[in-house]
Design a protein around this motif. Structure first.
Motif, mmCIF file in Angstrom:
data_model
loop_
_atom_site.group_PDB
_atom_site.id
_atom_site.type_symbol
_atom_site.label_atom_id
_atom_site.label_comp_id
_atom_site.label_asym_id
_atom_site.label_seq_id
_atom_site.Cartn_x
_atom_site.Cartn_y
_atom_site.Cartn_z
ATOM 1 N N MET A 158 -2.795 -5.107 10.669
ATOM 2 C CA MET A 158 -3.210 -4.559 11.851
ATOM 3 C C MET A 158 -4.014 -5.359 12.388
ATOM 4 S SD MET A 158 -4.092 -0.538 12.347
ATOM 5 C CE MET A 158 -4.541 0.055 13.905
ATOM 6 N N SER B 296 -2.676 4.665 -4.640
ATOM 7 C CA SER B 296 -2.110 3.797 -4.145
ATOM 8 C C SER B 296 -1.323 2.296 -4.878
ATOM 9 C CB SER B 296 -2.796 3.175 -2.780
ATOM 10 O OG SER B 296 -4.215 2.835 -3.221
ATOM 11 N N HIS C 232 -5.889 -2.860 1.732
ATOM 12 C CA HIS C 232 -5.068 -1.693 2.242
ATOM 13 C C HIS C 232 -4.351 -2.071 3.579
ATOM 14 C CE1 HIS C 232 -6.185 1.041 -1.199
ATOM 15 N NE2 HIS C 232 -7.642 0.509 -0.886
ATOM 16 N N VAL C 233 -5.007 -2.483 4.397
ATOM 17 C CA VAL C 233 -4.109 -2.599 5.436
ATOM 18 C C VAL C 233 -3.085 -3.940 5.570
ATOM 19 C CG1 VAL C 233 -4.631 -3.592 8.022
ATOM 20 C CG2 VAL C 233 -6.304 -1.986 6.877
ATOM 21 N N ASN C 234 -3.411 -5.046 4.765
ATOM 22 C CA ASN C 234 -2.746 -6.086 4.814
ATOM 23 C C ASN C 234 -1.660 -6.256 3.714
ATOM 24 O OD1 ASN C 234 -3.649 -7.584 7.399
ATOM 25 N ND2 ASN C 234 -5.461 -6.985 6.275
ATOM 26 N N GLY C 235 -1.492 -5.481 2.764
ATOM 27 C CA GLY C 235 -0.809 -5.278 1.567
ATOM 28 C C GLY C 235 -1.756 -5.338 0.263
ATOM 29 N N LEU C 236 -1.693 -4.344 -0.315
ATOM 30 C CA LEU C 236 -2.570 -4.141 -1.431
ATOM 31 C C LEU C 236 -2.419 -5.076 -2.587
ATOM 32 C CD1 LEU C 236 -4.992 -2.269 -2.510
ATOM 33 C CD2 LEU C 236 -3.449 -0.660 -3.248
ATOM 34 N N ILE D 172 -2.431 4.227 8.771
ATOM 35 C CA ILE D 172 -1.852 3.017 8.351
ATOM 36 C C ILE D 172 -0.530 3.370 7.452
ATOM 37 C CG2 ILE D 172 -3.595 1.528 9.165
ATOM 38 C CD1 ILE D 172 -4.160 1.078 6.350
ATOM 39 N N LYS E 189 2.481 2.617 9.330
ATOM 40 C CA LYS E 189 2.918 1.027 9.219
ATOM 41 C C LYS E 189 3.181 1.121 7.909
ATOM 42 C CE LYS E 189 -0.195 -0.853 12.766
ATOM 43 N NZ LYS E 189 -0.702 0.305 13.295
ATOM 44 N N SER F 97 1.780 1.176 4.909
ATOM 45 C CA SER F 97 0.781 0.376 4.068
ATOM 46 C C SER F 97 0.469 1.238 2.926
ATOM 47 C CB SER F 97 -0.513 0.114 5.013
ATOM 48 O OG SER F 97 -0.505 -0.499 6.028
ATOM 49 N N LEU F 98 0.244 0.573 1.999
ATOM 50 C CA LEU F 98 -0.089 1.451 0.763
ATOM 51 C C LEU F 98 -1.751 1.759 0.797
ATOM 52 C CD1 LEU F 98 1.546 -0.335 -2.406
ATOM 53 C CD2 LEU F 98 1.711 2.073 -1.695
#
Lengths: 310, 388
Positions: free
Chosen positions: A1, A194, A215-219, B313, B317, B319-320
């Motif tokens: 994001m 998650s 978390h925002v960009n791919g955990l 998110i 989106k 997102s995890l």
């Protein structure tokens, strides 16, 4: 994001990165260019030790003996950093944090081996005063001669570049880890909302500053990326009791296993721990990605696992 | 000369003692309650608020006033000592305006904010510790009464103590009773003073007079009285703010209208309300924040969190994330899959206490996706399912 780096952020990162280089150029370059210590040469990285018993302090002592003794890891005058999971205001029996007995015994062994200083660090999620106290780790560690450091208070971070990072290329990591002569990762195995499970590699999120970025960009991708950079000298996985649901904080169902895993390779340790939850290593995203990145192997059947009951 | 130096040293020592006593509240919050309730003006104002709290602890000062008159003001009071240590240009001049001021503040206390206690010297002194905690100069506005007192002292020695202080007026009143002296105040002035208090009350309560302005984001400390009663009973001593473990309690400015100025508010943007802390419940000298055990406090609602799915998110989106589920101490965030199969958070309002942990750690930027509103504040939340 929010992938873009604002000018202010850029300056902040650049200045902290530059100051890190100026301050810690020697240990950092060692970490970056992979000047491995002799420890790796002696022990097969995929060799694991699975110890079982109800005296947790004894498990730690026996575990280190199996790995060739504490002297293999800690030389006199070394700066040792331990990263247990002490992030939650949860009591030891609620399986939210690493058991205080395991941490205190490790501290004691390091001190006896001649460690100059033993820092126990965590970037806590709850208030650090509260979580260190309720987890029982602060008191146990103090008596053993360790120094508790909360990464949530004050400025402890320095910027690093992650050469093998696919998504996470730069991040702020605790200086203690970068400066350590010996870094021991001491996670607890538990359920996670998650990430499915939180194990060795997930525990690295407790030494970075900006967890939200993960978390925002791919955990899973980010956890694998940070694990390609942070390679603990030893992983001690607390499976004395595991949290089966409502993780990572709980309270949830707790299962007592009385087990501790010792291992050099974090992917291997994680793979073995997933089996305790009735899952396969490849069910967990970050373990799967870590294998493709070549950090470690996940074929538990082919591991050399030494089991010991105490 | 020697005597003067000795007396100055003695005064500094006494001021230090006061400071140490008040400073202890950081470790032992109940000290704040006891140290401030020493003042009889809190006792008087308690009667106006229909709360008869720790009455006995202010009795020593009443007794002292009977026996020695203004001894407390000249020799013991910390605000008095500060004034003594600061040079001044003029000599003290005695008036009896303070009795009128006392009356005005008293009438204001009956109808609106507890002003009698707000201007008490001990309470004014206690506010310094809020600044010590935050190390912020902006908060100097919070100790405005103390600054005014010091400036007035520069103009005329002990101006505040002699002519303005409501506690001093109370002691004067006791002296008059003891000497069976009739207080010679003019009827009109008395009436005017009472009217002034009423006007102050009216100004303070503009929000109530012109219809309530609803601020659903104004969160009060856990176990605070209902808003109307809370703003009346709170004396703005700042102790709850000083002792707060995580630093989530901050002084509000106009969020709660004029009435709410300098009252404590919970700011999840700064930190969460810790699950295992009830320091503010122990510190509040007037019980505007109810006295509670830790177990009671854990179950009291501050508010209720709400998720904006367009900003979340996970919901928008894929997102995890689920950080809110991770950090929630009360298992109030449940997992629910969205259309794409991503686990997403959902708030269970029955379990949510509104501690603000979720809002504090929400990574959605620039606007957080989960926020706490003061819905159902003060109610008792359901217990979490045992063992998950």
């Amino acid at each position: 994001m929010n992938n873009k780096c604002s000018r202010r952020d850029f300056l902040k990162y650049a200045i902290s990165g530059a100051s890190l280089l100026a301050l810690n150029s020697i240990p950092l370059s060692e970490k970056l260019f992979g000047q491995t210590k002799d420890v790796f040469a002696e022990i097969n990285p995929h060799e694991l030790y699975e110890l079982e018993g109800s005296d947790y302090k004894k498990l730690i002592r026996e575990g280190f003996d199996c790995c060739g003794g504490i002297k293999t890891f800690v030389k006199p005058g070394d700066y040792v950093v331990l990263k247990p999971n002490a992030a939650w205001s949860r009591k030891p029996e609620e399986a939210g944090n690493t058991h205080p007995d395991l941490v205190s015994e490790t501290v004691k062994l390091c001190r006896d081996a001649g460690a100059k200083k033993v820092d126990i660090i965590d970037h806590t999620c709850d208030n650090s005063k509260s979580s260190f106290k309720i987890s029982g780790i602060e008191e146990a560690v103090k008596n053993a001669g360790g120094n508790m450091v909360s990464l949530s208070e004050g400025d402890h971070f320095a910027e690093v570049t992650i050469p093998n990072g696919k998504i996470l290329k730069k991040t702020l990591v605790a200086k203690q880890v970068l400066n350590a002569d010996c870094f021991i990762n001491m996670p607890i195995a538990k359920d996670h909302g998650s990430a499915t499970l939180t194990l060795c590699m997930k525990n690295h999120m407790g030494i970075v500053k900006d967890r939200g970025y993960f978390h925002v960009n791919g955990l899973h991708e980010c956890i694998a990326d940070i694990s390609s950079f942070i390679k603990p000298d030893l992983n001690i996985m607390d499976c004395t009791r595991i949290l089966l649901d409502h993780g990572p904080k709980g309270p949830g169902r707790v299962k007592t296993l009385n087990k501790v895993i010792f291992g050099i390779n974090q992917v291997a340790v994680d793979s073995l721990a997933t089996t305790y939850f009735g899952l396969k290593p490849k069910d967990i995203g970050y373990i799967r990605i870590a294998e493709t990145m070549g950090i470690g192997k996940t074929d538990v059947e082919n591991f050399k696992i030494t089991q010991k009951k105490i | 000369m020697l005597k003067k130096i000795l007396s100055t040293l003695f005064k500094i020592a006494l001021l230090l003692l006061w400071t140490i006593v008040f400073y202890l509240q950081f470790e032992r919050p109940y000290i704040a309650r006891f140290a401030q309730n020493v003042s009889p003006s809190l006792l008087i104002s308690s009667i106006t608020q229909n709360v008869f709290w720790i009455i006995w602890i202010s009795l020593p000062l009443v007794l002292l006033a009977f026996l020695k008159g203004r001894f407390f003001c000249w020799k013991i009071c910390p605000v008095g000592i500060i004034q003594d240590l600061i040079p001044s240009l003029g000599k003290p001049r005695f008036t009896n305006v303070n009795l009128l001021i006392f009356l005005a503040l008293f009438s204001a206390s009956i109808f609106s904010v507890n002003l009698l206690a707000v201007f008490d010297p001990l309470v004014s002194y206690n506010r310094i510790f809020t600044i010590i905690k935050f190390k912020s100069t902006v908060l100097l506005i919070f100790v405005l009464p103390l600054i005014v007192i010091i400036l007035l002292n520069v103009y005329r020695k002990r101006f505040w103590c002699v002519s303005l202080c409501p506690l001093g007026a109370l002691i004067d009143w006791i002296i008059n009773i003891k000497n069976k002296k009739k207080i010679d105040t003019d009827k009109r002035k008395t009436l005017l003073a009472f009217g002034a208090g009423l006007t102050a009350a009216a100004i303070y309560r503009t929000k109530s007079f012109f219809g309530r302005v609803v601020n659903d984001r104004l969160l009060r400390p856990p176990g605070a009285l209902p808003e109307e009663k809370f703003v009346k009973q709170c004396i703005r001593c700042g102790s709850c703010i000083s002792v707060c473990l995580t630093g989530t309690l901050t002084p509000s400015f106009t969020e709660g209208g004029m009435e709410g100025i300098f009252t404590p508010k919970l700011t999840p943007q700064i930190a969460e309300c810790d699950e295992f802390c009830n320091k503010c419940n122990e510190a509040c000298p007037t019980f505007a924040i109810k006295k509670m055990t830790l177990e009671e406090k854990r179950n009291i609602k501050i508010g209720t969190a709400d998720i904006d799915r367009r900003k979340c998110i996970a919901w928008s989106k894929n997102s995890l994330c689920l950080i809110c589920q991770e950090v929630c101490p009360y298992l109030a965030i449940e997992k629910q899959k969205n259309i794409s199969g991503t686990p997403c958070p959902r708030v269970n309002p029955k379990l949510c206490r509104g501690c603000g942990h979720c809002e504090n750690s929400c990574p959605a930027s620039p606007i957080r996706a989960i926020k706490v509103y003061n819905v159902d504040a003060g109610q008792v939340a359901a217990n979490q399912p045992a063992g998950g």
